[in-house]
Enzyme design. Structure first.
Site, PDB file in Angstrom:
ATOM      1  CE  LYS A 129      -3.886  20.992  18.000  1.00  0.00           C
ATOM      2  NZ  LYS A 129      -3.299  22.256  18.512  1.00  0.00           N
ATOM      3  NE  ARG A 160      -9.583  23.673  18.078  1.00  0.00           N
ATOM      4  CZ  ARG A 160      -8.543  23.566  17.256  1.00  0.00           C
ATOM      5  NH1 ARG A 160      -8.403  22.526  16.475  1.00  0.00           N
ATOM      6  NH2 ARG A 160      -7.633  24.509  17.210  1.00  0.00           N
ATOM      7  NE  ARG A 217       0.711  27.865  13.210  1.00  0.00           N
ATOM      8  CZ  ARG A 217      -0.181  27.217  13.962  1.00  0.00           C
ATOM      9  NH1 ARG A 217      -0.048  25.927  14.187  1.00  0.00           N
ATOM     10  NH2 ARG A 217      -1.184  27.864  14.505  1.00  0.00           N
ATOM     11  NE  ARG A 229      -3.477  28.562  11.051  1.00  0.00           N
ATOM     12  CZ  ARG A 229      -3.662  27.715  12.046  1.00  0.00           C
ATOM     13  NH1 ARG A 229      -2.984  26.590  12.105  1.00  0.00           N
ATOM     14  NH2 ARG A 229      -4.525  28.003  13.001  1.00  0.00           N
ATOM     15  NE  ARG A 242      -5.648  30.207  16.887  1.00  0.00           N
ATOM     16  CZ  ARG A 242      -4.490  30.284  16.223  1.00  0.00           C
ATOM     17  NH1 ARG A 242      -3.969  31.463  15.916  1.00  0.00           N
ATOM     18  NH2 ARG A 242      -3.872  29.191  15.870  1.00  0.00           N
TER      19      ARG A 242
HETATM   20  P1  ADP Z   1      -0.442  23.042  16.320  1.00  0.00           P
HETATM   21  O1  ADP Z   1      -0.784  22.141  15.153  1.00  0.00           O
HETATM   22  O2  ADP Z   1      -0.618  22.366  17.642  1.00  0.00           O
HETATM   23  O3  ADP Z   1      -1.191  24.348  16.259  1.00  0.00           O
HETATM   24  P2  ADP Z   1       2.193  23.314  15.044  1.00  0.00           P
HETATM   25  O4  ADP Z   1       2.644  21.905  14.880  1.00  0.00           O
HETATM   26  O5  ADP Z   1       1.740  24.032  13.833  1.00  0.00           O
HETATM   27  O6  ADP Z   1       1.099  23.399  16.223  1.00  0.00           O
HETATM   28  O7  ADP Z   1       3.415  24.111  15.727  1.00  0.00           O
HETATM   29  C1  ADP Z   1       3.314  25.522  15.946  1.00  0.00           C
HETATM   30  C2  ADP Z   1       4.639  26.183  15.583  1.00  0.00           C
HETATM   31  O8  ADP Z   1       5.626  25.826  16.556  1.00  0.00           O
HETATM   32  C3  ADP Z   1       5.213  25.760  14.232  1.00  0.00           C
HETATM   33  O9  ADP Z   1       5.867  26.872  13.672  1.00  0.00           O
HETATM   34  C4  ADP Z   1       6.206  24.648  14.584  1.00  0.00           C
HETATM   35  O10 ADP Z   1       7.286  24.587  13.654  1.00  0.00           O
HETATM   36  C5  ADP Z   1       6.683  25.069  15.968  1.00  0.00           C
HETATM   37  N1  ADP Z   1       6.912  23.942  16.888  1.00  0.00           N
HETATM   38  C6  ADP Z   1       6.266  22.746  16.930  1.00  0.00           C
HETATM   39  N2  ADP Z   1       6.732  21.983  17.935  1.00  0.00           N
HETATM   40  C7  ADP Z   1       7.682  22.721  18.558  1.00  0.00           C
HETATM   41  C8  ADP Z   1       8.556  22.477  19.686  1.00  0.00           C
HETATM   42  N3  ADP Z   1       8.501  21.345  20.368  1.00  0.00           N
HETATM   43  N4  ADP Z   1       9.403  23.457  20.031  1.00  0.00           N
HETATM   44  C9  ADP Z   1       9.458  24.630  19.354  1.00  0.00           C
HETATM   45  N5  ADP Z   1       8.668  24.910  18.282  1.00  0.00           N
HETATM   46  C10 ADP Z   1       7.796  23.973  17.897  1.00  0.00           C
HETATM   47  P1  ADP Z   2      -4.428  25.570  15.990  1.00  0.00           P
HETATM   48  O1  ADP Z   2      -3.991  24.204  16.383  1.00  0.00           O
HETATM   49  O2  ADP Z   2      -3.305  26.512  15.810  1.00  0.00           O
HETATM   50  O3  ADP Z   2      -5.498  26.112  16.875  1.00  0.00           O
HETATM   51  P2  ADP Z   2      -6.096  24.586  13.775  1.00  0.00           P
HETATM   52  O4  ADP Z   2      -5.596  24.569  12.398  1.00  0.00           O
HETATM   53  O5  ADP Z   2      -6.297  23.288  14.472  1.00  0.00           O
HETATM   54  O6  ADP Z   2      -5.101  25.524  14.565  1.00  0.00           O
HETATM   55  O7  ADP Z   2      -7.473  25.371  13.837  1.00  0.00           O
HETATM   56  C1  ADP Z   2      -7.620  26.646  13.278  1.00  0.00           C
HETATM   57  C2  ADP Z   2      -9.038  27.148  13.526  1.00  0.00           C
HETATM   58  O8  ADP Z   2      -9.975  26.271  12.856  1.00  0.00           O
HETATM   59  C3  ADP Z   2      -9.484  27.146  14.972  1.00  0.00           C
HETATM   60  O9  ADP Z   2      -9.110  28.332  15.647  1.00  0.00           O
HETATM   61  C4  ADP Z   2     -11.010  27.015  14.827  1.00  0.00           C
HETATM   62  O10 ADP Z   2     -11.585  28.251  14.445  1.00  0.00           O
HETATM   63  C5  ADP Z   2     -11.131  26.074  13.644  1.00  0.00           C
HETATM   64  N1  ADP Z   2     -11.178  24.649  14.049  1.00  0.00           N
HETATM   65  C6  ADP Z   2     -10.266  23.680  13.745  1.00  0.00           C
HETATM   66  N2  ADP Z   2     -10.644  22.493  14.255  1.00  0.00           N
HETATM   67  C7  ADP Z   2     -11.824  22.717  14.892  1.00  0.00           C
HETATM   68  C8  ADP Z   2     -12.721  21.884  15.628  1.00  0.00           C
HETATM   69  N3  ADP Z   2     -12.464  20.571  15.831  1.00  0.00           N
HETATM   70  N4  ADP Z   2     -13.840  22.464  16.139  1.00  0.00           N
HETATM   71  C9  ADP Z   2     -14.109  23.765  15.961  1.00  0.00           C
HETATM   72  N5  ADP Z   2     -13.312  24.606  15.290  1.00  0.00           N
HETATM   73  C10 ADP Z   2     -12.171  24.091  14.750  1.00  0.00           C
END
Ligand code: ADP
Ligand code: ADP
Ligand code: ZN
Length: 229
Positions: free
Chosen positions: A24, A99, A138, A172, A183
């Site tokens: 995302k 979420r 990541r 992180r 998660r």
């Molecule tokens: P999210 O915001 O949904 O948690 P991220 O954009 O941070 O996910 O992506 C999670 C990890 O996977 C990052 O290290 C990113 O560089 C990598 N990543 C993102 N998209 C892809 C993909 N299509 N294939 C492989 N790795 C990816």
């Molecule tokens: P990822 O896409 O890897 O789960 P985020 O950066 O979106 O990571 O979120 C990290 C953490 O922040 C989540 O595990 C949750 O604890 C909190 N969080 C983020 N967005 C929300 C939301 N919309 N509602 C509740 N908790 C959230």
């Protein structure tokens, strides 16, 4: 459209839905660069609140470390504050929000008050097995927030951020094997039902997110282009 108080004034509203690690943030930043939309990540906003030690950040810290979801109340307050800033008028990509059904309903109310609607809710579809690999590799540029991956997205020049040249990178605290399952469980129990929620409203688009980053960016770009045309 009004610019008063905490009224939402974004001209386009896209939602990126998907489990932790789906891509995302990566895709939201690419859409931001390509279409001038503003990425709005509740995870980033919450991490900033934790770092700044605000009352909301203090409450959110432990929940985030365990991999649970922060309360709707805290998340909505943080999001509303961000939506009151002028740059969102260019249009927003909500990354990691909503979420829960409660958050989705609150967003509907906010948009209705501002006479606006959701342009598209895009579900990034990935297998759980890929999540662990994506999350555990990541890391992020400490200066500009650009995301990287040990295997899938390395900087062109080792140790230097492609975007800003920074050499300081962070991982992180919650990106560890212990919290990943919590998660993912939270995603399946509380967030996945939003796919049907937006499908019923006729705004859902599904994108296969098992492919590589550029392929997914192309699919998302086509959706935004079709809608904004
Ligand atoms: P999210 O915001 O949904 O948690 P991220 O954009 O941070 O996910 O992506 C999670 C990890 O996977 C990052 O290290 C990113 O560089 C990598 N990543 C993102 N998209 C892809 C993909 N299509 N294939 C492989 N790795 C990816
Ligand atoms: P990822 O896409 O890897 O789960 P985020 O950066 O979106 O990571 O979120 C990290 C953490 O922040 C989540 O595990 C949750 O604890 C909190 N969080 C983020 N967005 C929300 C939301 N919309 N509602 C509740 N908790 C959230
Ligand atoms: Zn950088």
């Amino acid at each position: 459209m009004s610019a008063a108080g905490d009224t939402m004034t974004a001209s386009a509203v896209y939602i990126l839905l998907g489990p932790p690690g789906a891509g995302k943030g990566t895709q939201a930043r690419m859409l931001q660069d390509k279409f001038g939309l503003v990425q709005l990540s509740t995870g980033d906003l919450l991490r900033a609140a934790v770092k700044a030690g605000t009352p909301a950040g203090k409450q959110a810290k432990a929940v985030m470390e365990e991999g649970g979801l922060v309360s709707d109340e805290i998340v909505l307050a943080i999001l509303k504050d961000r939506l009151a800033e002028p740059d969102v008028q260019r249009g927003v990509i909500l990354d990691g929000f909503p979420r829960t059904t409660g958050q989705a309903e609150a967003l509907d109310r906010l948009l209705a008050e501002a006479g606006q609607k959701i342009d598209a809710a895009v579900s990034l579809e990935v297998e759980d097995a890929a999540m662990v690999t994506r999350i555990s590799g990541r890391y992020t540029c400490a200066k500009c927030g650009e995301g990287y991956h040990d295997t899938f997205k390395q900087p062109a020049r080792a140790g230097a951020c492609d975007k800003c040249g920074g050499s300081d990178f962070t991982r992180r605290a919650d990106d560890n094997a212990e919290t990943v399952q919590t998660r993912l469980d939270a995603y399946h129990a509380q967030t996945a039902p939003l796919i049907a929620y937006y499908d019923r409203r006729g705004v859902l688009a599904r994108v296969d997110a098992m492919g590589d980053i550029p392929a997914i960016a192309t699919a998302l770009g086509a959706i935004v282009q079709r809608i904004s045309a």
